[in-house]
Write a protein that holds these residues in place. Structure first.
Motif, PDB file in Angstrom:
ATOM      1  N   GLU A  96      14.689 117.152 -52.642  1.00 56.42           N
ATOM      2  CA  GLU A  96      15.824 116.704 -51.749  1.00 56.42           C
ATOM      3  C   GLU A  96      16.046 115.326 -51.365  1.00 56.42           C
ATOM      4  O   GLU A  96      17.293 114.826 -51.843  1.00 56.42           O
ATOM      5  CB  GLU A  96      15.924 117.461 -50.642  1.00 56.42           C
ATOM      6  CG  GLU A  96      17.160 117.247 -49.843  1.00 56.42           C
ATOM      7  CD  GLU A  96      17.326 118.111 -48.385  1.00 56.42           C
ATOM      8  OE1 GLU A  96      16.464 118.716 -48.203  1.00 56.42           O
ATOM      9  OE2 GLU A  96      18.388 118.023 -48.128  1.00 56.42           O
ATOM     10  N   ASP A 117      11.948 121.402 -51.292  1.00 63.55           N
ATOM     11  CA  ASP A 117      12.595 120.964 -49.920  1.00 63.55           C
ATOM     12  C   ASP A 117      11.596 120.519 -49.021  1.00 63.55           C
ATOM     13  O   ASP A 117      10.848 121.713 -48.492  1.00 63.55           O
ATOM     14  CB  ASP A 117      13.429 121.825 -49.505  1.00 63.55           C
ATOM     15  CG  ASP A 117      14.473 121.568 -48.379  1.00 63.55           C
ATOM     16  OD1 ASP A 117      14.030 120.405 -47.498  1.00 63.55           O
ATOM     17  OD2 ASP A 117      15.614 122.087 -48.018  1.00 63.55           O
ATOM     18  N   ASP A 174      12.881 122.406 -44.718  1.00 66.25           N
ATOM     19  CA  ASP A 174      14.076 122.989 -44.641  1.00 66.25           C
ATOM     20  C   ASP A 174      14.173 123.299 -43.057  1.00 66.25           C
ATOM     21  O   ASP A 174      13.528 124.169 -42.382  1.00 66.25           O
ATOM     22  CB  ASP A 174      14.134 123.961 -45.389  1.00 66.25           C
ATOM     23  CG  ASP A 174      15.235 124.875 -45.546  1.00 66.25           C
ATOM     24  OD1 ASP A 174      16.508 124.268 -45.633  1.00 66.25           O
ATOM     25  OD2 ASP A 174      15.359 126.364 -45.358  1.00 66.25           O
ATOM     26  N   TRP A 195      17.379 123.190 -53.811  1.00 63.74           N
ATOM     27  CA  TRP A 195      15.865 123.338 -52.921  1.00 63.74           C
ATOM     28  C   TRP A 195      16.027 124.151 -51.887  1.00 63.74           C
ATOM     29  O   TRP A 195      14.989 124.684 -51.432  1.00 63.74           O
ATOM     30  CB  TRP A 195      15.757 121.964 -52.687  1.00 63.74           C
ATOM     31  CG  TRP A 195      16.868 120.989 -52.025  1.00 63.74           C
ATOM     32  CD1 TRP A 195      17.201 121.213 -50.906  1.00 63.74           C
ATOM     33  CD2 TRP A 195      17.559 120.283 -52.902  1.00 63.74           C
ATOM     34  NE1 TRP A 195      18.225 120.410 -50.699  1.00 63.74           N
ATOM     35  CE2 TRP A 195      18.594 119.848 -51.983  1.00 63.74           C
ATOM     36  CE3 TRP A 195      17.640 119.656 -54.253  1.00 63.74           C
ATOM     37  CZ2 TRP A 195      19.422 118.846 -52.171  1.00 63.74           C
ATOM     38  CZ3 TRP A 195      18.545 118.516 -54.361  1.00 63.74           C
ATOM     39  CH2 TRP A 195      19.663 118.249 -53.515  1.00 63.74           C
ATOM     40  N   ASP A 196      17.272 124.502 -51.349  1.00 61.07           N
ATOM     41  CA  ASP A 196      17.207 125.614 -50.132  1.00 61.07           C
ATOM     42  C   ASP A 196      16.912 127.012 -50.679  1.00 61.07           C
ATOM     43  O   ASP A 196      16.246 127.743 -50.011  1.00 61.07           O
ATOM     44  CB  ASP A 196      18.683 125.555 -49.720  1.00 61.07           C
ATOM     45  CG  ASP A 196      19.297 124.333 -49.243  1.00 61.07           C
ATOM     46  OD1 ASP A 196      18.449 123.444 -48.506  1.00 61.07           O
ATOM     47  OD2 ASP A 196      20.417 123.825 -49.514  1.00 61.07           O
TER      48      ASP A 196
HETATM   49 CA    CA Z   1      17.264 122.666 -46.965  1.00 57.76          CA
END
Ligand code: CA
Ligand code: IPD
Ligand code: CA
Length: 266
Positions: free
Chosen positions: A67, A83, A86, A210-211
């Motif tokens: 990210e 990530d 997050d 990436w989430d």
């Molecule tokens: Ca995220």
């Protein structure tokens, strides 16, 4: 444990240590704004560096999509999607719901996944075809079969382009259709909680790979389904996602498909 998953776990735990240490004195954390309502801290960056260093030491030729630092230029059939933190907004406020998310994509398919919650020391892992685990325990999606009985997670659109207005109608419809709607604030951990059967489903729009990459494998390895708002499989790069146990998923898709913002003809 698969050796590549093992390295990802090591990387996630290193990042978690950095995050936990910083959480002890949040006043010292420097916060910068990427755009309206979208924040990054030095902790996100330090955690990401630690992850990348760990992965690169073990697998110098693998590609990386992270990210904060973007996509590496080298080509490889393996790509790590990272990530480092997050749920940054939660972290900044000391609201303890955030995680580290690391996935390995091999030839376009997510094959290894780690979601690590450093606040509870909860480690969610999955290898493709081998099930999903929370710490050492096998996890399965929930068994409720009626959306009306389901606890559903979501994320609110918070950037201008993400369609807050249409989401408000969707919010109303889904609130009426399920037993309870929650917005915890970290999509990767939300998906891990669907995998663990703590929530029956999840949906959000405006997400990045990436989430969702790691959480997606957790959900499918726990017996759930994941797709975009129309129920198709190309969710990773489309930004819209729905996940749940198969019965709940099947009841969410007809609602969500009316609100898709992805133009299939384009
Ligand atoms: Ca995220
Ligand atoms: C965010 C969180 C949040 C979701 C956002 C994401 P970040 O990630 O997952 O729950 O609603 O769409 O961008 O920025 O904290 O890594
Ligand atoms: Ca992040």
């Amino acid at each position: 444990m698969h050796p590549m998953l093992n390295i990802a776990v090591k990387a996630a735990r290193r990042a978690g240590q950095i995050i936990n240490r910083a959480s002890l004195d949040l006043d010292l954390v420097q916060v910068a704004k990427k755009q309206h309502n979208d924040f990054v801290t030095e902790v996100d960056k330090a955690a990401e560096s630690a992850i990348i260093e760990t992965l690169r030491t073990a697998y110098p030729d693998h590609a990386i999509l992270a990210e904060e630092s973007g996509e590496s230029v080298n080509e490889s059939e393996y790509q790590w999607i990272i990530d480092p933190l997050d749920g940054t907004t939660n972290f900044i406020h000391g609201f303890q719901y955030y995680c580290v998310s690391i996935a390995l994509v091999h030839k376009g398919i997510v094959t290894q996944a780690v979601v690590y919650d450093p606040t509870r020391n909860d480690l969610f892992t999955a290898s493709r075809g081998r099930g999903a685990f929370l710490n050492d325990r096998r996890i399965r999606v929930g068994r409720r079969d009626r959306l009306a009985d389901g606890l559903i997670g979501t994320g609110f659109p918070f950037r201008e382009k993400d369609g807050l207005a249409s989401y408000c109608d969707l919010f109303a419809e889904m609130t009426n259709a399920c037993a309870g709607l929650r917005r915890p604030g970290a999509a990767a951990l939300d998906l891990a909680n669907v995998a663990a059967g703590r929530m029956d489903g999840f949906f959000e729009q405006g997400l990045n790979p990436w989430d969702v990459a790691a959480g997606a494998l957790l959900v499918t390895e726990a017996g759930g389904l994941i797709g975009n708002y129309t129920g198709d499989s190309d969710f990773l790069h489309e930004g819209e996602i729905v996940a749940g146990n198969p019965k709940i998923y099947a009841q969410m898709v007809p609602i969500l498909s009316k609100y898709t913002r992805v133009n299939k003809a384009a």
